[in-house]
Design a protein around this motif. Structure first.
Motif, PDB file in Angstrom:
ATOM      1  N   TRP A 141     -75.032  17.285-104.882  1.00 51.62           N
ATOM      2  CA  TRP A 141     -75.456  16.241-105.817  1.00 51.62           C
ATOM      3  C   TRP A 141     -75.598  14.898-105.123  1.00 51.62           C
ATOM      4  O   TRP A 141     -76.502  14.134-105.428  1.00 51.62           O
ATOM      5  CB  TRP A 141     -74.482  16.149-106.991  1.00 51.62           C
ATOM      6  N   LYS A 142     -74.683  14.651-104.180  1.00 48.79           N
ATOM      7  CA  LYS A 142     -74.797  13.382-103.440  1.00 48.79           C
ATOM      8  C   LYS A 142     -76.098  13.346-102.641  1.00 48.79           C
ATOM      9  O   LYS A 142     -76.805  12.343-102.626  1.00 48.79           O
ATOM     10  CB  LYS A 142     -73.604  13.221-102.487  1.00 48.79           C
ATOM     11  N   LEU A 143     -76.392  14.470-101.977  1.00 50.43           N
ATOM     12  CA  LEU A 143     -77.619  14.517-101.174  1.00 50.43           C
ATOM     13  C   LEU A 143     -78.849  14.381-102.066  1.00 50.43           C
ATOM     14  O   LEU A 143     -79.803  13.676-101.735  1.00 50.43           O
ATOM     15  CB  LEU A 143     -77.694  15.832-100.395  1.00 50.43           C
ATOM     16  N   PHE A 144     -78.771  15.035-103.237  1.00 53.12           N
ATOM     17  CA  PHE A 144     -79.873  14.941-104.189  1.00 53.12           C
ATOM     18  C   PHE A 144     -80.068  13.487-104.625  1.00 53.12           C
ATOM     19  O   PHE A 144     -81.198  12.989-104.685  1.00 53.12           O
ATOM     20  CB  PHE A 144     -79.564  15.830-105.400  1.00 53.12           C
ATOM     21  N   ALA A 145     -78.937  12.800-104.877  1.00 53.17           N
ATOM     22  CA  ALA A 145     -79.013  11.398-105.300  1.00 53.17           C
ATOM     23  C   ALA A 145     -79.683  10.552-104.222  1.00 53.17           C
ATOM     24  O   ALA A 145     -80.543   9.713-104.514  1.00 53.17           O
ATOM     25  CB  ALA A 145     -77.615  10.863-105.612  1.00 53.17           C
ATOM     26  N   ILE A 146     -79.307  10.794-102.959  1.00 52.69           N
ATOM     27  CA  ILE A 146     -79.921  10.035-101.862  1.00 52.69           C
ATOM     28  C   ILE A 146     -81.435  10.266-101.832  1.00 52.69           C
ATOM     29  O   ILE A 146     -82.225   9.325-101.747  1.00 52.69           O
ATOM     30  CB  ILE A 146     -79.310  10.442-100.496  1.00 52.69           C
ATOM     31  N   ALA A 147     -81.819  11.544-101.967  1.00 50.22           N
ATOM     32  CA  ALA A 147     -83.251  11.871-101.934  1.00 50.22           C
ATOM     33  C   ALA A 147     -83.988  11.158-103.059  1.00 50.22           C
ATOM     34  O   ALA A 147     -85.073  10.595-102.855  1.00 50.22           O
ATOM     35  CB  ALA A 147     -83.441  13.383-102.043  1.00 50.22           C
ATOM     36  N   VAL A 148     -83.387  11.147-104.261  1.00 50.09           N
ATOM     37  CA  VAL A 148     -84.046  10.503-105.400  1.00 50.09           C
ATOM     38  C   VAL A 148     -84.175   8.998-105.174  1.00 50.09           C
ATOM     39  O   VAL A 148     -85.227   8.409-105.447  1.00 50.09           O
ATOM     40  CB  VAL A 148     -83.279  10.804-106.711  1.00 50.09           C
ATOM     41  N   ILE A 149     -83.096   8.393-104.644  1.00 49.68           N
ATOM     42  CA  ILE A 149     -83.149   6.948-104.400  1.00 49.68           C
ATOM     43  C   ILE A 149     -84.253   6.614-103.393  1.00 49.68           C
ATOM     44  O   ILE A 149     -85.049   5.698-103.595  1.00 49.68           O
ATOM     45  CB  ILE A 149     -81.785   6.425-103.891  1.00 49.68           C
ATOM     46  N   VAL A 150     -84.310   7.394-102.309  1.00 48.99           N
ATOM     47  CA  VAL A 150     -85.344   7.160-101.293  1.00 48.99           C
ATOM     48  C   VAL A 150     -86.738   7.300-101.913  1.00 48.99           C
ATOM     49  O   VAL A 150     -87.629   6.475-101.696  1.00 48.99           O
ATOM     50  CB  VAL A 150     -85.191   8.143-100.103  1.00 48.99           C
TER      51      VAL A 150
END
Lengths: 101, 231
Positions: free
Chosen positions: B88-97
């Protein structure tokens, strides 16, 4: 060989009409509002030039509805495309000719 | 008509044909910035993954050594939870980028469209968005399936395909969009596809290929567009 200005298509004498044909040569279809935004002219002005091109049978009109809003699209006919092409060729030859003299 | 007048006429026809069919108000700067965001995001993701791995390893070592997990340190279970929240953290980073890149692209394009006298939301940009979204949505749905497909709690057989699939579908989206904007976009797309295929052959290096594809390639492409058209 001498090409005179008479060979230029009278229908394209007006700049707006030439611009409309340029857009329709590069795009399969184009709608009224996008055309208006692109050329930066008024509704009435654009409509009258479109009408003139339609009368020459250089373009055809497709009317449809997007929801309740009318959506008018324009498309160049084969005759129109041919006329546009030969107009460009004439322009090109005129330039060449003037360079020579 | 004078010669220059004739030439102006031809130049204006050429320009209007281009402006009507191609969205030429993409900014090179937004490509460069998107690349920078992607590199920062990849760096953050790398750090998070490394942390989670080392914590998990430590927990496993302790269990192997039959060493009771001291009450002051979090229990083994919490290590495992930590590890599974990683996605989920990695997903959040991808979405923010992604959001940052799209916002930057839109804002800079609005500015550029004004300068180039092209409508921001016209026929050209609509075609551009449509032809980008079709492959991108297909890829996004496929990736969602790959992510959620699991044989049991620990085994996600298709995880390794996420990075290659995202690069390949993004590349396809660019190639399909390239008819409606600068021709360079096509080459960027082809490079992304090639990179995605290489990534598929080298599983376990997804993050590296993401950084190369979404970071480095964007910066190179953005710089090229910037120096060629933005001026």
């Amino acid at each position: 060989m001498n090409i005179s200005f008479d060979k230029l298509d009278k229908a394209f004498e007006n700049r707006v009409r030439l611009q409309i044909m340029s857009v329709l040569a590069a795009n399969e279809r184009y709608d009224f509002n996008s055309l208006k935004d692109l050329l930066g002219i008024t509704d009435g002005n654009l409509a009258s030039h479109l009408k003139a091109l339609e009368k020459e049978e250089y373009i055809v009109v497709h009317k449809s509805f997007l929801g309740r809003k009318p959506n008018t699209n324009y498309e160049a006919t084969d005759k129109g495309k041919k006329a546009f092409k030969s107009h460009l060729n004439t322009l090109e030859q005129l330039i060449k000719q003037q360079k020579l003299t | 008509m004078e010669e220059t007048e004739l030439q102006n006429e031809l130049a204006s026809i050429r320009s209007i044909m281009e402006r009507s069919s191609k969205f030429i108000s993409l900014s090179g700067l937004s490509g460069i910035l998107a690349g920078v965001y992607a590199l920062v995001g990849a760096g953050a993701a790398y750090k998070i993954i490394e942390d989670a791995h080392s914590k998990l390893e430590e927990a496993i070592l302790r269990v192997r050594a039959q060493e009771p997990l001291v009450t002051t340190t979090p229990s083994f279970n919490s290590y495992v939870t930590d590890y599974s929240s990683l996605n989920w953290k990695l997903f959040a980073i991808a979405v923010i980028v992604l959001i940052a890149s799209i916002t930057t692209a839109i804002l800079l394009s609005i500015r550029q469209a004004k300068r180039k006298n092209q409508p921001m939301w016209g026929s050209a940009s609509r075609s551009l968005v449509f032809h980008t979204m079709v492959p991108l949505m297909a890829g996004g749905c496929l990736i969602a399936v790959l992510v959620f497909f699991k044989l049991n709690h620990f085994y996600h057989p298709y995880y390794g395909l996420v990075a290659p699939a995202s690069l390949i579908f993004y590349g396809l989206a660019l190639v399909s969009a390239s008819n409606f904007t600068f021709g360079e976009v096509k080459y960027l797309g082809i490079c992304e596809i090639i990179l995605g295929l290489i990534a598929a052959c080298l599983p376990g290096h997804g993050l590296l290929f993401w950084a190369l594809g979404f970071g480095l390639l964007h910066i190179i492409y953005g710089a090229r567009i910037y120096f060629k058209y933005d001026k």
